[in-house]
Design an enzyme around this catalytic site. Structure first.
Site, PDB file in Angstrom:
ATOM      1  CG  HIS A 146      -0.874   0.352   2.452  1.00  0.00           C
ATOM      2  ND1 HIS A 146      -0.481  -0.796   2.993  1.00  0.00           N
ATOM      3  CD2 HIS A 146       0.071   1.683   3.186  1.00  0.00           C
ATOM      4  CE1 HIS A 146       0.448  -0.288   4.580  1.00  0.00           C
ATOM      5  NE2 HIS A 146       0.152   1.035   4.727  1.00  0.00           N
ATOM      6  CG  ASP A 174       0.595  -4.440   2.668  1.00  0.00           C
ATOM      7  OD1 ASP A 174       0.270  -3.679   1.822  1.00  0.00           O
ATOM      8  OD2 ASP A 174      -0.285  -3.358   3.520  1.00  0.00           O
ATOM      9  N   GLY A 217       3.282   7.035   8.673  1.00  0.00           N
ATOM     10  CA  GLY A 217       4.622   6.839   8.698  1.00  0.00           C
ATOM     11  C   GLY A 217       5.482   5.686   8.826  1.00  0.00           C
ATOM     12  CB  SER A 259       2.804   1.944   6.110  1.00  0.00           C
ATOM     13  OG  SER A 259       2.107   1.718   6.503  1.00  0.00           O
ATOM     14  N   GLY A 260       5.015  -0.257   5.899  1.00  0.00           N
ATOM     15  CA  GLY A 260       6.238  -1.094   5.340  1.00  0.00           C
ATOM     16  C   GLY A 260       7.355  -1.226   5.894  1.00  0.00           C
TER      17      GLY A 260
END
Length: 338
Positions: A143, A191, A284, A286-287
């Site tokens: 995402h 994801d 912020g 994420s990932g």
């Protein structure tokens, strides 16, 4: 305050039927009306709730300009303007900034952590985290990168506001998003994305490869884990300027998928961690990585994905991560074929 301009903020984005239509969420979020993907951070601050979303948010950031194109997830977004060197040109007075409930990480104590940044005009903006897994490959959340933006990766980063002297800036040559990722059904999983860098980074004491777990590894309940990132330091708060870390012990699947936790929203291809109502990931982050200590060594067991839309640090709504050990063969296949 905090160096972010107030004008132009939207308190609650208008529902956009193109982004997470309600139909796909009634079943996905049946037992948890509360989820937010920890989306990339791009653009002016925008609040998290989205009428059709049934309660979750992704932890990342998006551009205001992009919002009109329906590019982003219904999440709280922050804009951190950076200089051409990739550091913020805006002051952030909150010097004890946190991953929610976390602390400043010791400089370069998590050397596989990267800052994923996107370009807008002549500036670069932190949007998500990620993990360096090969000298030319980064793993992050799908995402974070399923949009038509120009990205770069910064390794050796610590303080987004200043030049640490240890950074390396590398353009992203190719983005490989998992083929089964569906932005309209985040609760299905998948994801995860891989970024092929335009050139190999140089490994040193500030830049190291993340260790991945063996395929199929399942964390026992309450395994010691740390989340790291430059994400918001409180729900609807501002980005951290220095890398944050927070202790988030793992929550096993049987607990996390129980009705008082996430219910059927969480799948066994995910990892849950935290849920104490104090510490969590936030927009912020994420990932970015979830580092867990198993058999005496740290490995990256998760890719930060989503939290509750009621807030980042909600009791019994642990931060949810893509479980990397479920995707080892996918990672190996993508790297081998590129």
């Amino acid at each position: 305050g905090g160096g972010f301009e107030q004008e132009g903020w939207e308190a609650i984005p208008k529902p956009r039927s193109a982004v997470y239509p309600r139909a796909g969420w009634d079943t996905a979020c049946e037992s948890s009306k509360n989820l937010t993907v920890l989306e990339p951070i791009l653009g002016k601050v925008r609040a998290t709730l989205h009428a059709g979303l049934s309660g979750w948010q992704i932890l990342s950031h998006e551009q205001t300009k992009a919002s009109s194109r329906g590019l982003s997830f219904p999440t709280t977004l922050i804009d951190r303007k950076t200089s051409s060197a990739g550091h913020s040109t805006q002051d952030v007075p909150e010097t004890n900034a946190r991953v929610v409930g976390g602390n400043d990480a010791r400089k370069n104590s998590w050397p596989s952590q990267i800052s994923l940044q996107y370009k807008s005009g002549s500036s670069w903006y932190h949007t998500c985290g990620g993990t360096l897994i090969k000298q030319k490959w980064v793993v992050t959340a799908a995402h974070c990168v399923d949009s038509q933006l120009t990205f770069r990766v910064v390794v050796g980063e610590h303080n987004l506001n200043q030049n640490d002297g240890t950074e390396q800036y590398v353009n992203v040559q190719k983005i490989v998003v998992h083929s089964q990722w569906n932005r309209n059904n985040v609760a299905a999983g998948y994801d995860i994305a891989l970024l092929l860098l335009a050139q190999s980074v140089t490994l040193n004491s500030y830049v190291q490869l993340g260790v991945l777990p063996q395929s199929g590894t399942i964390l026992p309940n309450n395994t010691p884990c740390y989340i790291t990132g430059w994400g918001r330091t409180k729900t609807n708060g501002q980005l951290a300027q220095t890398l944050q870390e927070a202790y988030l012990p793992s929550v096993d699947y049987s607990t996390c998928s129980s009705s008082s936790y996430w219910g059927s929203t969480v799948k066994n291809t995910m990892v849950c961690a935290g849920g104490d109502g104090i510490r969590s990931g936030c927009q912020g982050d994420s990932g970015g990585p979830l580092h867990c200590l198993l058999n005496g060594k740290y490995a990256v067991h998760g890719v930060t994905s989503f939290v509750s839309s009621l807030g980042c640090n909600v009791s019994k709504k642990p931060t949810v991560f893509t479980r990397i050990s479920a995707y080892i063969s996918w990672i190996n296949n993508v790297i081998a074929s590129n």
